[in-house]
Every structure is written in C-alpha cells, then in structure tokens.
Design a protein around this motif. Structure first.
Motif, PDB file in Angstrom:
ATOM      1  N   GLU A 182      -9.265   6.842   0.896  1.00  0.00           N
ATOM      2  CA  GLU A 182      -8.009   6.212   1.316  1.00  0.00           C
ATOM      3  C   GLU A 182      -7.790   4.869   0.626  1.00  0.00           C
ATOM      4  O   GLU A 182      -6.683   4.593   0.144  1.00  0.00           O
ATOM      5  CB  GLU A 182      -7.995   6.009   2.839  1.00  0.00           C
ATOM      6  N   ARG A 183      -8.800   4.044   0.577  1.00  0.00           N
ATOM      7  CA  ARG A 183      -8.628   2.715  -0.010  1.00  0.00           C
ATOM      8  C   ARG A 183      -8.296   2.810  -1.489  1.00  0.00           C
ATOM      9  O   ARG A 183      -7.339   2.175  -1.972  1.00  0.00           O
ATOM     10  CB  ARG A 183      -9.909   1.892   0.182  1.00  0.00           C
ATOM     11  N   GLU A 203      -5.703  -8.265   3.265  1.00  0.00           N
ATOM     12  CA  GLU A 203      -5.621  -8.098   4.716  1.00  0.00           C
ATOM     13  C   GLU A 203      -4.543  -7.100   5.110  1.00  0.00           C
ATOM     14  O   GLU A 203      -4.694  -6.368   6.102  1.00  0.00           O
ATOM     15  CB  GLU A 203      -5.372  -9.438   5.402  1.00  0.00           C
ATOM     16  N   ALA A 204      -3.461  -7.033   4.329  1.00  0.00           N
ATOM     17  CA  ALA A 204      -2.416  -6.053   4.611  1.00  0.00           C
ATOM     18  C   ALA A 204      -2.922  -4.644   4.306  1.00  0.00           C
ATOM     19  O   ALA A 204      -2.740  -3.721   5.114  1.00  0.00           O
ATOM     20  CB  ALA A 204      -1.170  -6.363   3.792  1.00  0.00           C
ATOM     21  N   ILE A 205      -3.538  -4.479   3.157  1.00  0.00           N
ATOM     22  CA  ILE A 205      -4.073  -3.162   2.806  1.00  0.00           C
ATOM     23  C   ILE A 205      -5.139  -2.733   3.802  1.00  0.00           C
ATOM     24  O   ILE A 205      -5.177  -1.578   4.239  1.00  0.00           O
ATOM     25  CB  ILE A 205      -4.618  -3.174   1.373  1.00  0.00           C
ATOM     26  N   ILE A 209      -4.873   0.729   5.924  1.00  0.00           N
ATOM     27  CA  ILE A 209      -5.924   1.736   5.753  1.00  0.00           C
ATOM     28  C   ILE A 209      -6.616   2.005   7.084  1.00  0.00           C
ATOM     29  O   ILE A 209      -6.911   3.157   7.430  1.00  0.00           O
ATOM     30  CB  ILE A 209      -6.942   1.295   4.700  1.00  0.00           C
ATOM     31  N   ALA A 210      -6.885   0.960   7.852  1.00  0.00           N
ATOM     32  CA  ALA A 210      -7.540   1.142   9.149  1.00  0.00           C
ATOM     33  C   ALA A 210      -6.703   2.028  10.060  1.00  0.00           C
ATOM     34  O   ALA A 210      -7.229   2.894  10.771  1.00  0.00           O
ATOM     35  CB  ALA A 210      -7.787  -0.210   9.807  1.00  0.00           C
ATOM     36  N   ARG A 211      -5.390   1.840  10.046  1.00  0.00           N
ATOM     37  CA  ARG A 211      -4.540   2.642  10.918  1.00  0.00           C
ATOM     38  C   ARG A 211      -4.473   4.100  10.451  1.00  0.00           C
ATOM     39  O   ARG A 211      -4.456   5.017  11.266  1.00  0.00           O
ATOM     40  CB  ARG A 211      -3.126   2.047  10.977  1.00  0.00           C
ATOM     41  N   MET A 212      -4.427   4.329   9.142  1.00  0.00           N
ATOM     42  CA  MET A 212      -4.335   5.710   8.681  1.00  0.00           C
ATOM     43  C   MET A 212      -5.665   6.449   8.801  1.00  0.00           C
ATOM     44  O   MET A 212      -5.694   7.684   8.804  1.00  0.00           O
ATOM     45  CB  MET A 212      -3.809   5.779   7.248  1.00  0.00           C
TER      46      MET A 212
END
Length: 304
Positions: A182-183, A203-205, A209-212
C-alpha cells in the motif's frame, strides 16, 4: 491520528452521524456560511488540514470521510458506492448538522459527487467549486484508453492518462496486487500527480495508508471506481437539466488542466469563473492551499 486546527489554533470538532444506512465520520470548525468539502481518492478528511485553517474565519467548514474512506463505514458492495448514494449521504449529513443551504467544494472523485449533489439538491447548494475531475460518461473513460494521445497528454499539457480507471474496476485483482504494498503504490501514485512532491507530507500519507489498511479499507476505495459505469448513467440523466447555480472550476497543468472547465460547460450554464493553477498538480488543497482559499472566499462569500 494527526489533528486539524482552525484559524485560532483550536482543534476541529469530530463527530459521527447516522446517515443513509451508515455511520459517517466528519470534522467541523469555524463560523459563518457553511461550506462542505468533499475529498477524492485515496484521501480522507485529513486531506484538508492545510486548507481548513485558511477558511474557518469566514466559513463553517464541514469535512466528512466519504463512504468507504477514513473512519466512515464501508458497507457491503450491494449497498452501493455510486455518486447518487454518496450525494444522499452528504445531504443527510448536512440535514443532521442543521444546514439548509450551503456551499460545496469537491476535488477529484469528490468533485463528481459534488456535481451530483448540486444537480439533485438544486434548492440547497448555493455555489459549486468543481476541481480537478472529469465526469463519468463525459470524458473520464476516454482519458483511460491506451492510445498514444493519452499516454503523451501530460507532456503536451492536454490532460493526463488515467490508466487506473479500468484497473481499479476489475474485481479482486487490485486488492491482491496492492495489499502488502500500500505505501509503495499510493505514495508513488499520489506524488506522481504533483508539481511539488514535497507538498504531500509523510503524515498525510501515513494517515491515508493507515485507514486503507483497516478492515475493508482498500475495498471501500476501489468500489468508488467500480461504480463508474453507474455514475455515467446517473450523469447522463442529470445533465438533461443543466445546472444554473454559480460554478467555479479549477484545473492543474500536472493533471486535468483546462479540461475541467470543459466538463462543467457540458452540464451547466453557470460557469462564472474558471482557472488553471500554474505550478500545481492534482492535490490543490495541499499544493496551493493559499490560492485555493483565496479563490473560494472570493467566489462564495456574499452570495447569501
């Protein structure tokens, strides 16, 4: 989760609303006329963290996580991720918050949802800011074709090749190929669309990524693409009655550029202002937040 702050340095208010059969997460801050911000892919409400403090002195800003994204529910596929369902989610959110009339700004897929919201709630949406998107059935599919013209479009400043549209539509295969990467995949994809890659902070990425990577997160994102053919049918019906409300369009030369204006001219008679942000890419609210805030204020305020 990183926080967003208003113009006074106060954190935004988080909430959850029961709307249209789901639980929707949103943030709200500010004062004045209500302004609904609708994000694109693969983003969340956090996409607006630079823009919100530039707006909250003049607007009451509402920024939800769309169906399938962020902290909002990711219902089964049969529940629908099409543009009309998303528009219904959003109007019920504004009902929940007590806003009868409001302004709307959408970017990327969020702009298509913003169009459908404006077209189905003509007495409630005051102004529409439609940015960095082509509508399903009105050019988006053609921009995905494997042709020399599309492949070279970005180099000729004539739009961009959206190769991912059919890829994301395929059932199951994108999940298999992206999961575990994902990252790498999304960071490359997001930054490839920019003028200034450094404008997209880690921090935005990290947040997106954490949510997906949460249960159903990647599926929720991809289902918005799998609804593309249904969205095209929805748009074909809605454009029979052109929009008449005031509309502003913004494109960026590193992505859709001038084609954004052409989209709204197909479905409305209300394009009052149109521009291309130079030295900017697809993520307007992160690459050109000050310019965007200035244009939104100038276009939307004092129309009440």
């Amino acid at each position: 989760m990183p926080e967003i702050f208003d113009h006074n340095g106060n954190p935004v208010i988080h909430g959850r609303a029961r709307v249209n059969g789901i639980r929707m997460h949103y943030v709200m801050a500010g004062q004045g006329e209500p302004l609904l911000l609708i994000h694109g892919t693969p983003k969340t409400h956090y996409y607006w963290y630079k823009l919100i403090p530039l707006l909250t002195e003049k607007f009451t800003v509402v920024a939800p996580d769309l169906r399938g994204f962020g902290y909002t529910d990711r219902p089964p596929v049969e529940e629908g991720y099409d543009s009309q369902t998303n528009a219904q989610d959003l109007i019920e959110l504004m009902d929940h918050l007590g806003f009868e009339k409001f302004h709307v700004h959408g970017e990327d897929r969020g702009a298509e949802f913003a169009y459908v919201l404006a077209a189905t709630q003509r007495d409630r949406v005051k102004t529409l800011s439609f940015c960095e998107m082509l509508l399903s059935g009105e050019g988006l599919e053609e921009a995905s074709y494997f042709t020399l013209e599309n492949i070279s479009a970005q180099f000729k400043m004539k739009g961009v090749w959206v190769w991912h549209i059919p890829f994301f539509w395929i059932p199951d295969l994108p999940e298999m190929l992206i999961s575990g990467h994902e990252r790498e995949f999304w960071e490359y994809w997001i930054k490839a669309e920019t003028w200034n890659p450094c404008a997209i902070a880690d921090e935005a990425i990290d947040e997106w990524i954490a949510r997906m990577m949460a249960p159903g997160g990647l599926r929720g994102i991809l289902e918005t693409y799998r609804a593309g053919l249904k969205n095209a049918r929805i748009n074909a019906e809605l454009k029979k009655e052109p929009l008449t409300l005031p509309i502003m369009t913004i494109g960026a030369p590193e992505f859709f550029g001038e084609t954004v204006k052409e989209q709204m001219e197909k479905v409305s008679v209300g394009v009052e202002k149109s521009m291309v942000f130079q030295e900017c890419g697809h993520s307007l609210a992160l690459e050109a937040e000050a310019r965007l805030a200035q244009e939104l204020c100038g276009f939307m305020l004092n129309r009440w």
